[in-house]
Every structure is written in C-alpha cells, then in structure tokens.
Design a protein around this motif. Structure first.
Motif, PDB file in Angstrom:
ATOM      1  N   LEU A 101      11.567  14.342  -0.977  1.00 24.18           N
ATOM      2  CA  LEU A 101      11.213  15.006  -2.228  1.00 24.18           C
ATOM      3  C   LEU A 101       9.934  14.445  -2.845  1.00 24.18           C
ATOM      4  CD1 LEU A 101      14.688  15.384  -3.959  1.00 24.18           C
ATOM      5  CD2 LEU A 101      13.181  17.235  -3.231  1.00 24.18           C
ATOM      6  N   GLY A 102       9.485  13.289  -2.367  1.00 28.99           N
ATOM      7  CA  GLY A 102       8.264  12.692  -2.892  1.00 28.99           C
ATOM      8  C   GLY A 102       8.480  11.714  -4.029  1.00 28.99           C
ATOM      9  N   LEU A 103       9.711  11.221  -4.210  1.00 28.76           N
ATOM     10  CA  LEU A 103       9.968  10.250  -5.275  1.00 28.76           C
ATOM     11  C   LEU A 103       9.513   8.867  -4.822  1.00 28.76           C
ATOM     12  CD1 LEU A 103      11.241  10.109  -8.127  1.00 28.76           C
ATOM     13  CD2 LEU A 103      13.346   9.327  -7.034  1.00 28.76           C
ATOM     14  N   SER A 104       8.753   8.190  -5.660  1.00 33.10           N
ATOM     15  CA  SER A 104       8.190   6.894  -5.283  1.00 33.10           C
ATOM     16  C   SER A 104       9.282   5.851  -5.093  1.00 33.10           C
ATOM     17  CB  SER A 104       7.217   6.421  -6.361  1.00 33.10           C
ATOM     18  OG  SER A 104       7.916   6.104  -7.555  1.00 33.10           O
ATOM     19  N   VAL A 105       8.980   4.831  -4.293  1.00 36.66           N
ATOM     20  CA  VAL A 105       9.940   3.762  -4.037  1.00 36.66           C
ATOM     21  C   VAL A 105      10.327   3.019  -5.317  1.00 36.66           C
ATOM     22  CG1 VAL A 105      10.238   1.515  -2.905  1.00 36.66           C
ATOM     23  CG2 VAL A 105       9.398   3.471  -1.610  1.00 36.66           C
ATOM     24  N   PRO A 106       9.372   2.633  -6.197  1.00 37.68           N
ATOM     25  CA  PRO A 106       9.800   1.969  -7.437  1.00 37.68           C
ATOM     26  C   PRO A 106      10.778   2.801  -8.254  1.00 37.68           C
ATOM     27  CG  PRO A 106       7.461   1.629  -7.120  1.00 37.68           C
ATOM     28  CD  PRO A 106       7.892   2.621  -6.070  1.00 37.68           C
ATOM     29  N   SER A 107      10.576   4.118  -8.290  1.00 33.75           N
ATOM     30  CA  SER A 107      11.504   4.974  -9.038  1.00 33.75           C
ATOM     31  C   SER A 107      12.828   5.135  -8.317  1.00 33.75           C
ATOM     32  CB  SER A 107      10.874   6.351  -9.289  1.00 33.75           C
ATOM     33  OG  SER A 107       9.852   6.262 -10.255  1.00 33.75           O
ATOM     34  N   ARG A 108      12.799   5.114  -6.994  1.00 31.71           N
ATOM     35  CA  ARG A 108      14.065   5.159  -6.252  1.00 31.71           C
ATOM     36  C   ARG A 108      14.880   3.904  -6.529  1.00 31.71           C
ATOM     37  NH1 ARG A 108      11.818   6.028  -0.277  1.00 31.71           N
ATOM     38  NH2 ARG A 108       9.876   6.993  -0.993  1.00 31.71           N
ATOM     39  N   ASN A 147       0.830  -1.208   0.000  1.00 33.82           N
ATOM     40  CA  ASN A 147       0.000   0.000   0.000  1.00 33.82           C
ATOM     41  C   ASN A 147       0.866   1.261   0.000  1.00 33.82           C
ATOM     42  OD1 ASN A 147      -2.498   1.284  -0.051  1.00 33.82           O
ATOM     43  ND2 ASN A 147      -2.545   1.520   2.172  1.00 33.82           N
ATOM     44  N   GLY A 148       1.942   1.227  -0.766  1.00 32.64           N
ATOM     45  CA  GLY A 148       2.875   2.344  -0.816  1.00 32.64           C
ATOM     46  C   GLY A 148       2.644   3.254  -2.005  1.00 32.64           C
ATOM     47  N   ASN A 149       3.335   4.389  -2.003  1.00 37.06           N
ATOM     48  CA  ASN A 149       3.208   5.316  -3.136  1.00 37.06           C
ATOM     49  C   ASN A 149       3.878   4.713  -4.362  1.00 37.06           C
ATOM     50  OD1 ASN A 149       5.835   5.586  -2.017  1.00 37.06           O
ATOM     51  ND2 ASN A 149       6.068   7.594  -2.935  1.00 37.06           N
ATOM     52  N   ASN A 150       3.380   5.072  -5.534  1.00 37.53           N
ATOM     53  CA  ASN A 150       3.896   4.460  -6.746  1.00 37.53           C
ATOM     54  C   ASN A 150       4.254   5.504  -7.786  1.00 37.53           C
ATOM     55  OD1 ASN A 150       4.481   1.965  -8.210  1.00 37.53           O
ATOM     56  ND2 ASN A 150       2.876   1.091  -6.927  1.00 37.53           N
ATOM     57  N   GLU A 151       4.843   5.040  -8.880  1.00 36.62           N
ATOM     58  CA  GLU A 151       5.278   5.960  -9.923  1.00 36.62           C
ATOM     59  C   GLU A 151       4.084   6.649 -10.580  1.00 36.62           C
ATOM     60  OE1 GLU A 151       7.541   2.115 -11.378  1.00 36.62           O
ATOM     61  OE2 GLU A 151       5.571   2.490 -10.483  1.00 36.62           O
ATOM     62  N   LYS A 152       4.388   7.781 -11.169  1.00 34.85           N
ATOM     63  CA  LYS A 152       3.406   8.423 -12.031  1.00 34.85           C
ATOM     64  C   LYS A 152       3.560   7.837 -13.426  1.00 34.85           C
ATOM     65  CE  LYS A 152       3.565  12.795  -9.470  1.00 34.85           C
ATOM     66  NZ  LYS A 152       3.922  14.240  -9.543  1.00 34.85           N
ATOM     67  N   LEU A 153       2.427   7.443 -14.017  1.00 35.73           N
ATOM     68  CA  LEU A 153       2.435   6.838 -15.348  1.00 35.73           C
ATOM     69  C   LEU A 153       1.629   7.702 -16.305  1.00 35.73           C
ATOM     70  CD1 LEU A 153       1.591   3.152 -14.296  1.00 35.73           C
ATOM     71  CD2 LEU A 153       3.853   4.150 -14.570  1.00 35.73           C
ATOM     72  N   ASN A 154       2.028   7.697 -17.586  1.00 31.19           N
ATOM     73  CA  ASN A 154       1.220   8.398 -18.584  1.00 31.19           C
ATOM     74  C   ASN A 154       0.133   7.467 -19.102  1.00 31.19           C
ATOM     75  OD1 ASN A 154       2.415   6.663 -20.448  1.00 31.19           O
ATOM     76  ND2 ASN A 154       3.829   8.210 -21.239  1.00 31.19           N
ATOM     77  N   ASN A 155      -0.580   7.881 -20.122  1.00 31.92           N
ATOM     78  CA  ASN A 155      -1.696   7.085 -20.637  1.00 31.92           C
ATOM     79  C   ASN A 155      -1.264   5.757 -21.241  1.00 31.92           C
ATOM     80  OD1 ASN A 155      -3.554   9.030 -19.870  1.00 31.92           O
ATOM     81  ND2 ASN A 155      -3.447  10.109 -21.828  1.00 31.92           N
ATOM     82  N   ASN A 156       0.021   5.636 -21.558  1.00 31.99           N
ATOM     83  CA  ASN A 156       0.557   4.392 -22.107  1.00 31.99           C
ATOM     84  C   ASN A 156       1.249   3.544 -21.047  1.00 31.99           C
ATOM     85  OD1 ASN A 156      -0.250   4.961 -24.816  1.00 31.99           O
ATOM     86  ND2 ASN A 156       1.489   6.362 -24.994  1.00 31.99           N
ATOM     87  N   ASN A 157       1.003   3.887 -19.771  1.00 31.67           N
ATOM     88  CA  ASN A 157       1.610   3.176 -18.635  1.00 31.67           C
ATOM     89  C   ASN A 157       3.131   3.245 -18.634  1.00 31.67           C
ATOM     90  OD1 ASN A 157      -0.770   2.335 -17.333  1.00 31.67           O
ATOM     91  ND2 ASN A 157      -1.005   0.646 -18.780  1.00 31.67           N
ATOM     92  N   VAL A 158       3.682   4.328 -19.175  1.00 28.62           N
ATOM     93  CA  VAL A 158       5.120   4.561 -19.144  1.00 28.62           C
ATOM     94  C   VAL A 158       5.439   5.488 -17.970  1.00 28.62           C
ATOM     95  CG1 VAL A 158       7.084   5.542 -20.380  1.00 28.62           C
ATOM     96  CG2 VAL A 158       5.340   4.246 -21.626  1.00 28.62           C
ATOM     97  N   VAL A 159       6.495   5.152 -17.234  1.00 23.19           N
ATOM     98  CA  VAL A 159       6.860   5.942 -16.055  1.00 23.19           C
ATOM     99  C   VAL A 159       7.281   7.350 -16.464  1.00 23.19           C
ATOM    100  CG1 VAL A 159       8.443   6.108 -14.105  1.00 23.19           C
ATOM    101  CG2 VAL A 159       7.575   3.876 -14.808  1.00 23.19           C
ATOM    102  N   ASN A 172      10.027  12.292 -12.606  1.00 21.89           N
ATOM    103  CA  ASN A 172      11.168  13.126 -12.984  1.00 21.89           C
ATOM    104  C   ASN A 172      11.720  13.777 -11.734  1.00 21.89           C
ATOM    105  OD1 ASN A 172      12.909  15.182 -13.926  1.00 21.89           O
ATOM    106  ND2 ASN A 172      11.768  15.348 -15.850  1.00 21.89           N
ATOM    107  N   LEU A 173      12.928  13.367 -11.355  1.00 25.46           N
ATOM    108  CA  LEU A 173      13.521  13.902 -10.129  1.00 25.46           C
ATOM    109  C   LEU A 173      13.687  15.413 -10.207  1.00 25.46           C
ATOM    110  CD1 LEU A 173      14.825  13.400  -7.369  1.00 25.46           C
ATOM    111  CD2 LEU A 173      16.998  13.015  -8.541  1.00 25.46           C
TER     112      LEU A 173
END
Length: 338
Positions: free
Chosen positions: A106-113, A50-62, A65-66
């Motif tokens: 900074l609010g960067l999601s764990v998957p992106s970290r 139940n953690g924060n996740n990446e931001k994805l566009n409409n094509n589910n691409v991450v 941006n740091l």
C-alpha cells in the motif's frame, strides 16, 4: 505472533525533561519517550537504511494516513491484500511478515508501520520501569558563566522559559529504564538494528534540548548482535558530530546550563548565519551544547545534529570554529596548548 519484550536503559549524560505545559514534570511521560524513539528511528531509517519515510507537514508532524492509501475500487484495501497474501504464503511466512508486506504494497512507510499513524496502531508499546528524579532549583544556576568579562546574564531567558512556578524549581529525570513490547518479527527485522546502531552514540530525548537537557546513551539488556553496528559506507558524522571539551576551568560550584554556552556561540556568530545554524523561534537548531558536566573534571559536549529531513547541514569549518571558540573561552590558559 511471538511476543518480544526488552529492557531499554536511557543512560543520561544530562538529565531529561518531559514536562507538560504547566511545567509539572513529576513523572516520565511514555508518550514523550515514544515520540523520541520514533524520531530517531526515522533518522536511522532515512540516513542509514536509505528507506522510505513518513510524510510530514510543515510542522514536522506525521500525516501518514492508512485510509488514504486504500482504494476499494482497485481492490486495494489492506484487508483484501492481506487475505490474498495469507492464502498464498500463509504456510511459509508469519502473520506479522504478511501484514508488513501488505502494508508495503500500500506504500505505508516503515516508521508508520512500526509506530502507527492515522488508521494504523503502533506495533511498539513501552512501559516506564524506573527513573531517578532530580530537582533543579533556580538559585543553584550560574547565569554569568562563560560571560564574566562582558557582563552578559541569561537569567531573564532561563527564568521565563524554565522557572515559571513560584517555588522556582523544576523536576528532571535521570537514568530511565523502560520495558519495550513488540513481537519477534518487528524486533528482528527493524528494531534490533536500530538499537544496535545507536548503542554507542548520543541521542536527544524529551524537551528543552536547547538548555542542555536530554543527552542520553541507549543500552538494551540481553541479546544484541553486531551485524549492523558498523554498516559499510555509513558515516555517523553525516548525521551527528560530537566534540567533548574537557578540563574546563570553573570555580563557582553551581549548575551551568547548555543554554549559556549555546548563547555564547550564537552571539559570536555572524548575524546572517545565526538563524541557519542556531534556529529561530519555532524552528530546531543544528547546534547543541550540553550542561556543564562534573565527573572527574568539568566538561561539555558540543553537538551538531544534521537533521536529514531539512537538508540544512553545518559545514565542517563552521563546526570546527565553534570548537575553537569554546575551547579558547572555557579552558584554563595552561591547557590551551595541550
């Protein structure tokens, strides 16, 4: 930073496909495997932790941006936050720990970290150690099963998507072993629990999933604890439901791709529900079927993956209906009451 290396086995239930646009699949592509690991970690992090996740566009691409998270006017750059924390906590916490907490500030999601994003390098690297190559010839495939009584033939669709080369062969891969490199901090705090959660489950890896490829079990050599194997309150069925149909009556001795079984179910479904459950062009399906697998007997896996990122869930009664359809169509009459 204490380095950590683990050997990860992708034990294939069905061979995987990681080919490029030219259908040349002579080797396993690390980028494809990394993308699959990232996706399943994101599923785990959202649905299980139940953690924060990446931001994805409409094509589910991450699209994390740091640089967009840093604000020099507010003294909010990663470097500034990290140095302040290092001076305050450097004697009690590791470099990676302070770095991780700074990125969290900074609010960067764990998957992106863990796996990187624009402006941030991945904390994980993989090297392919070994794999088994397997060729699949166009002539080896049965395009009629399980449609014999109604004359349906899937040759056109399978050929147009998979067999575009003149030699009518594609290369698949089995039992991939890879070396995963990170540090003890990222392994102990994130990756160990991730691999432990999936160790007795099926995930998808690579491409051409609708054709029944890429069903694998993950196994990590060496140290693994069970502290997160049975997380209280987590139902794996909320993410993925799996039903194995065994003792299938089949006499042809050819290969039957999962595409045939999925196509059969799609045709049996009402028109208004087909796109929702089986996807449309460019959209992922919620229903998958493995290739016909031969060990002691013929069997297939029917899988419903409820992607937590699109909130599209197949109801229990629909999944049960698909089970019965395959069961009644694939098993010999003597086994149907068993």
């Amino acid at each position: 930073m204490n380095k950590k290396e683990v050997t990860v086995h992708l034990e294939t239930i069905t061979p995987l496909w990681t080919g490029d646009a030219w259908q040349e699949n002579s080797k396993v592509r690390p980028s494809s495997l990394m993308g699959s690991l990232r996706f399943w970690f994101s599923v785990y992090w959202k649905a299980v932790k139940n953690g924060n996740n990446e931001k994805l566009n409409n094509n589910n691409v991450v699209v994390d941006n740091l640089g967009e998270l840093e604000n020099p006017k507010e003294v909010r750059t990663l470097k500034q936050i990290f140095l302040k924390r290092l001076l305050r906590e450097g004697d009690n916490k590791s470099f990676d720990n302070i770095l991780d907490e700074s990125l969290e500030d900074l609010g960067l999601s764990v998957p992106s970290r863990l796996f990187g994003c624009t402006g941030w390098k991945s904390r994980v690297d993989i090297e392919i150690s070994s794999f088994i190559k397997q060729e699949l010839n166009f002539k080896e495939i049965d395009f009629n099963f399980p449609f014999k009584e109604n004359g349906i033939n899937t040759e056109h669709w399978i050929k147009s998507v998979l067999f575009q080369r003149k030699d009518s062969k594609i290369v698949l891969h089995k039992d991939v072993k890879l070396l995963l490199k990170t540090t003890e901090y990222w392994w102990d705090n994130y990756l160990s629990g991730f691999f432990n959660f999936y160790k007795d489950k099926i995930i998808f890896v690579g491409g051409k999933l609708s054709f029944g490829f890429g069903l694998v079990n993950i196994r990590v050599e060496g140290e693994q604890n069970d502290k997160e194997a049975n997380i209280k309150g987590i139902k794996y069925n909320d993410i993925m439901r799996i039903h194995k149909i065994e003792k299938i009556k089949y006499d042809n001795r050819k290969k039957v791709l999962g595409y045939n079984f999925k196509y059969f179910l799609r045709r049996e479904e009402e028109m208004r529900y087909r796109k929702r459950n089986f996807g449309e062009q460019g959209a992922a399906s919620s229903i998958y079927v493995s290739n016909l697998i031969e060990n002691d007997d013929y069997h297939v896996y029917l899988i419903n993956f409820n992607n937590p990122f699109d909130n599209k869930k197949v109801p229990d009664k629909i999944f049960n209906k698909y089970q019965k359809l395959l069961f009644n169509h694939l098993k010999s009459r003597g086994d149907r009451n068993g």
